[in-house]
Design a protein around this motif. Structure first.
Motif, PDB file in Angstrom:
ATOM      1  N   ASN A  35       0.822  -1.217   0.000  1.00 55.36           N
ATOM      2  CA  ASN A  35       0.000   0.000   0.000  1.00 55.36           C
ATOM      3  C   ASN A  35       0.853   1.262   0.000  1.00 55.36           C
ATOM      4  O   ASN A  35       0.388   2.327  -0.417  1.00 55.36           O
ATOM      5  N   LEU A  36       2.073   1.164   0.476  1.00 56.85           N
ATOM      6  CA  LEU A  36       2.993   2.305   0.489  1.00 56.85           C
ATOM      7  C   LEU A  36       3.859   2.365  -0.778  1.00 56.85           C
ATOM      8  O   LEU A  36       4.791   3.155  -0.857  1.00 56.85           O
ATOM      9  N   ASP A  37       3.536   1.514  -1.745  1.00 57.18           N
ATOM     10  CA  ASP A  37       4.296   1.439  -3.002  1.00 57.18           C
ATOM     11  C   ASP A  37       5.764   1.078  -2.774  1.00 57.18           C
ATOM     12  O   ASP A  37       6.653   1.597  -3.461  1.00 57.18           O
ATOM     13  N   ARG A  38       5.995   0.212  -1.815  1.00 58.97           N
ATOM     14  CA  ARG A  38       7.351  -0.279  -1.544  1.00 58.97           C
ATOM     15  C   ARG A  38       7.389  -1.741  -1.949  1.00 58.97           C
ATOM     16  O   ARG A  38       7.480  -2.657  -1.130  1.00 58.97           O
ATOM     17  N   GLY A  39       7.269  -1.943  -3.262  1.00 63.84           N
ATOM     18  CA  GLY A  39       7.082  -3.262  -3.838  1.00 63.84           C
ATOM     19  C   GLY A  39       8.151  -4.285  -3.540  1.00 63.84           C
ATOM     20  O   GLY A  39       7.844  -5.423  -3.177  1.00 63.84           O
ATOM     21  N   ASP A  40       9.420  -3.910  -3.703  1.00 61.08           N
ATOM     22  CA  ASP A  40      10.489  -4.883  -3.465  1.00 61.08           C
ATOM     23  C   ASP A  40      10.488  -5.365  -2.025  1.00 61.08           C
ATOM     24  O   ASP A  40      10.697  -6.551  -1.748  1.00 61.08           O
ATOM     25  N   GLU A  41      10.230  -4.456  -1.112  1.00 62.17           N
ATOM     26  CA  GLU A  41      10.164  -4.835   0.298  1.00 62.17           C
ATOM     27  C   GLU A  41       8.939  -5.714   0.574  1.00 62.17           C
ATOM     28  O   GLU A  41       9.012  -6.654   1.373  1.00 62.17           O
ATOM     29  N   ALA A  42       7.834  -5.425  -0.086  1.00 61.85           N
ATOM     30  CA  ALA A  42       6.631  -6.237   0.072  1.00 61.85           C
ATOM     31  C   ALA A  42       6.875  -7.657  -0.432  1.00 61.85           C
ATOM     32  O   ALA A  42       6.478  -8.633   0.210  1.00 61.85           O
ATOM     33  N   ILE A  43       7.540  -7.766  -1.569  1.00 61.81           N
ATOM     34  CA  ILE A  43       7.870  -9.084  -2.121  1.00 61.81           C
ATOM     35  C   ILE A  43       8.760  -9.852  -1.151  1.00 61.81           C
ATOM     36  O   ILE A  43       8.523 -11.030  -0.868  1.00 61.81           O
ATOM     37  N   ALA A  44       9.771  -9.184  -0.624  1.00 59.67           N
ATOM     38  CA  ALA A  44      10.683  -9.845   0.314  1.00 59.67           C
ATOM     39  C   ALA A  44       9.941 -10.316   1.561  1.00 59.67           C
ATOM     40  O   ALA A  44      10.167 -11.433   2.052  1.00 59.67           O
ATOM     41  N   SER A  45       9.043  -9.497   2.070  1.00 63.90           N
ATOM     42  CA  SER A  45       8.288  -9.851   3.263  1.00 63.90           C
ATOM     43  C   SER A  45       7.350 -11.036   2.980  1.00 63.90           C
ATOM     44  O   SER A  45       7.229 -11.951   3.800  1.00 63.90           O
ATOM     45  N   ALA A  46       6.706 -11.032   1.828  1.00 62.68           N
ATOM     46  CA  ALA A  46       5.815 -12.141   1.460  1.00 62.68           C
ATOM     47  C   ALA A  46       6.608 -13.434   1.288  1.00 62.68           C
ATOM     48  O   ALA A  46       6.165 -14.509   1.712  1.00 62.68           O
ATOM     49  N   HIS A  47       7.784 -13.344   0.673  1.00 57.72           N
ATOM     50  CA  HIS A  47       8.648 -14.535   0.534  1.00 57.72           C
ATOM     51  C   HIS A  47       9.057 -15.061   1.906  1.00 57.72           C
ATOM     52  O   HIS A  47       9.071 -16.277   2.135  1.00 57.72           O
ATOM     53  N   GLU A  48       9.392 -14.157   2.792  1.00 61.93           N
ATOM     54  CA  GLU A  48       9.794 -14.573   4.137  1.00 61.93           C
ATOM     55  C   GLU A  48       8.626 -15.256   4.862  1.00 61.93           C
ATOM     56  O   GLU A  48       8.821 -16.263   5.549  1.00 61.93           O
ATOM     57  N   ALA A  49       7.423 -14.747   4.686  1.00 63.51           N
ATOM     58  CA  ALA A  49       6.244 -15.389   5.287  1.00 63.51           C
ATOM     59  C   ALA A  49       6.076 -16.805   4.746  1.00 63.51           C
ATOM     60  O   ALA A  49       5.815 -17.747   5.508  1.00 63.51           O
ATOM     61  N   LEU A  50       6.277 -16.975   3.439  1.00 63.70           N
ATOM     62  CA  LEU A  50       6.149 -18.310   2.848  1.00 63.70           C
ATOM     63  C   LEU A  50       7.196 -19.272   3.405  1.00 63.70           C
ATOM     64  O   LEU A  50       6.917 -20.458   3.604  1.00 63.70           O
ATOM     65  N   ARG A  51       8.389 -18.763   3.669  1.00 62.18           N
ATOM     66  CA  ARG A  51       9.437 -19.624   4.248  1.00 62.18           C
ATOM     67  C   ARG A  51       9.034 -20.098   5.645  1.00 62.18           C
ATOM     68  O   ARG A  51       9.490 -21.135   6.103  1.00 62.18           O
ATOM     69  N   ILE A  52       8.177 -19.358   6.297  1.00 55.25           N
ATOM     70  CA  ILE A  52       7.667 -19.784   7.610  1.00 55.25           C
ATOM     71  C   ILE A  52       6.526 -20.782   7.437  1.00 55.25           C
ATOM     72  O   ILE A  52       6.479 -21.812   8.104  1.00 55.25           O
ATOM     73  N   TRP A  53       5.599 -20.485   6.510  1.00 57.99           N
ATOM     74  CA  TRP A  53       4.417 -21.342   6.374  1.00 57.99           C
ATOM     75  C   TRP A  53       4.739 -22.716   5.814  1.00 57.99           C
ATOM     76  O   TRP A  53       4.104 -23.697   6.212  1.00 57.99           O
ATOM     77  N   MET A  54       5.696 -22.814   4.895  1.00 58.77           N
ATOM     78  CA  MET A  54       5.954 -24.106   4.241  1.00 58.77           C
ATOM     79  C   MET A  54       6.281 -25.231   5.228  1.00 58.77           C
ATOM     80  O   MET A  54       5.642 -26.286   5.170  1.00 58.77           O
ATOM     81  N   PRO A  55       7.235 -25.059   6.125  1.00 56.23           N
ATOM     82  CA  PRO A  55       7.496 -26.159   7.062  1.00 56.23           C
ATOM     83  C   PRO A  55       6.343 -26.374   8.054  1.00 56.23           C
ATOM     84  O   PRO A  55       6.100 -27.502   8.483  1.00 56.23           O
ATOM     85  N   LEU A  56       5.623 -25.307   8.395  1.00 58.71           N
ATOM     86  CA  LEU A  56       4.482 -25.466   9.296  1.00 58.71           C
ATOM     87  C   LEU A  56       3.387 -26.301   8.634  1.00 58.71           C
ATOM     88  O   LEU A  56       2.784 -27.167   9.273  1.00 58.71           O
TER      89      LEU A  56
END
Length: 167
Positions: free
Chosen positions: A17-38
């Motif tokens: 929402n703040l137009d900080r796309g690269d950071e948003a992508i990185a944060s979403a990728h990091e969330a996925l790295r948490i969800w996958m093993p869970l």
């Protein structure tokens, strides 16, 4: 870890929402790295992984990375499709939205048959939801009909496109 996964998803949404796309992508990728093993240990977390994939798809789309966005959207739709039988009321709206997003991305990639199939399925699901809650699902249904009309237009099915757009 689940709490951190949810925080990272929210973080990605805010960054988007703040137009900080690269950071948003990185944060979403990091969330996925948490969800996958869970998810590997407890399927209860599939809904969180599906939501993270949807957020990632949106952030990638914002950044012009359409092929990657479509891949994430395909994964999100697959996850939601698997969740719907367990709790149709809870997951059907998210599944319909994921299909609508997927159809739009497939169209941008030129995968017109896949775009049409996703758009048609999304419209069908949203019609069902709209029948139960007119006010709550009128805007999503209208958006899905617009995407369906665009897909039909690109395929040269102008009469059907016009009907979807008029509806």
């Amino acid at each position: 870890w689940p709490g951190l996964g949810m925080i990272l998803c929210d973080h990605a949404r805010i960054l988007r929402n703040l137009d900080r796309g690269d950071e948003a992508i990185a944060s979403a990728h990091e969330a996925l790295r948490i969800w996958m093993p869970l998810v590997a240990h407890d399927p209860h977390y599939l809904r969180h992984m599906a939501a993270s994939l949807g957020i990632l798809a949106s952030a990638l789309h914002d950044g012009g990375r359409i092929a990657e966005a479509a891949d994430a959207a395909r994964q999100a739709a697959r996850q939601y499709r698997g969740l719907v039988p367990a709790d149709r009321v809870r997951f059907l709206p998210d599944f319909a939205q994921s299909l609508n997003d997927l159809g739009m991305l497939e169209a941008k990639l030129g995968n017109l048959d896949a775009a049409l199939a996703a758009a048609q399925e999304a419209v069908g699901l949203l019609r069902e939801l709209h029948a139960r809650d007119v006010a709550g699902f009128r805007p999503p249904l209208a958006g899905a009909l617009d995407h369906l009309g665009a897909a039909l237009k690109k395929l040269g099915r102008l009469d059907a496109a016009l009907a979807a757009m008029e509806e």
